[in-house]
Design a protein around this motif. Structure first.
Motif, PDB file in Angstrom:
ATOM      1  N   ILE A  14      41.249  57.628  84.451  1.00 59.71           N
ATOM      2  CA  ILE A  14      40.560  56.389  84.096  1.00 59.71           C
ATOM      3  C   ILE A  14      39.178  56.757  83.564  1.00 59.71           C
ATOM      4  O   ILE A  14      38.476  57.573  84.168  1.00 59.71           O
ATOM      5  N   ALA A  15      38.800  56.147  82.439  1.00 58.87           N
ATOM      6  CA  ALA A  15      37.500  56.450  81.837  1.00 58.87           C
ATOM      7  C   ALA A  15      36.892  55.197  81.227  1.00 58.87           C
ATOM      8  O   ALA A  15      37.605  54.233  80.905  1.00 58.87           O
ATOM      9  N   SER A  16      35.591  55.226  81.049  1.00 59.49           N
ATOM     10  CA  SER A  16      34.902  54.156  80.329  1.00 59.49           C
ATOM     11  C   SER A  16      35.336  54.162  78.877  1.00 59.49           C
ATOM     12  O   SER A  16      35.522  55.221  78.278  1.00 59.49           O
ATOM     13  N   ASP A  17      35.478  52.984  78.312  1.00 66.55           N
ATOM     14  CA  ASP A  17      35.865  52.845  76.910  1.00 66.55           C
ATOM     15  C   ASP A  17      34.613  53.002  76.046  1.00 66.55           C
ATOM     16  O   ASP A  17      34.012  52.027  75.605  1.00 66.55           O
ATOM     17  N   VAL A  18      34.225  54.261  75.873  1.00 70.66           N
ATOM     18  CA  VAL A  18      33.038  54.591  75.088  1.00 70.66           C
ATOM     19  C   VAL A  18      33.418  55.664  74.068  1.00 70.66           C
ATOM     20  O   VAL A  18      34.384  56.404  74.273  1.00 70.66           O
ATOM     21  N   PRO A  19      32.674  55.728  72.950  1.00 74.13           N
ATOM     22  CA  PRO A  19      32.994  56.740  71.934  1.00 74.13           C
ATOM     23  C   PRO A  19      33.095  58.135  72.548  1.00 74.13           C
ATOM     24  O   PRO A  19      32.311  58.516  73.400  1.00 74.13           O
ATOM     25  N   GLY A  20      34.074  58.867  72.114  1.00 71.45           N
ATOM     26  CA  GLY A  20      34.328  60.201  72.646  1.00 71.45           C
ATOM     27  C   GLY A  20      35.458  60.145  73.646  1.00 71.45           C
ATOM     28  O   GLY A  20      36.505  60.748  73.450  1.00 71.45           O
ATOM     29  N   LEU A  21      35.276  59.389  74.705  1.00 71.16           N
ATOM     30  CA  LEU A  21      36.335  59.242  75.707  1.00 71.16           C
ATOM     31  C   LEU A  21      37.492  58.416  75.159  1.00 71.16           C
ATOM     32  O   LEU A  21      38.649  58.724  75.415  1.00 71.16           O
TER      33      LEU A  21
END
Length: 87
Positions: A14-21
């Motif tokens: 699970i990750a934040s929906d941010v550029p890169g990830l």
């Protein structure tokens, strides 16, 4: 690389929906809106409550991690730079 390691860990990622990830996780692990702890909690609860869903996400993560295999990526970069030098 830590995100790729997370995908390959055998656990749901699970990750934040941010550029890169966003680009690394893309359709495999789960993304939650940045700074939305309620959405993160909901995703965690769903993974805990639904073992089939949990297994499905783990499988997708493992497949996605293989895309970032170090040898494969090195070859792709080599071929990319080789093509650029021929132009």
């Amino acid at each position: 690389m830590s995100s790729v390691e997370g995908l390959a860990s055998g656990n749901p990622f699970i990750a934040s929906d941010v550029p890169g990830l966003t680009e690394v996780v893309e359709g495999a692990g789960l993304l939650f809106e940045d700074n939305n702890e309620n959405q993160l909690a909901e995703l965690n609860l769903k993974l805990i409550d639904d073992k089939y869903y949990n297994s499905e996400i783990v499988g997708k993560c493992m497949v996605r991690a293989k895309k970032f295999d170090m040898i494969k990526m090195t070859k792709e970069y080599f071929n990319f730079y080789k093509e650029l030098s021929l132009k």
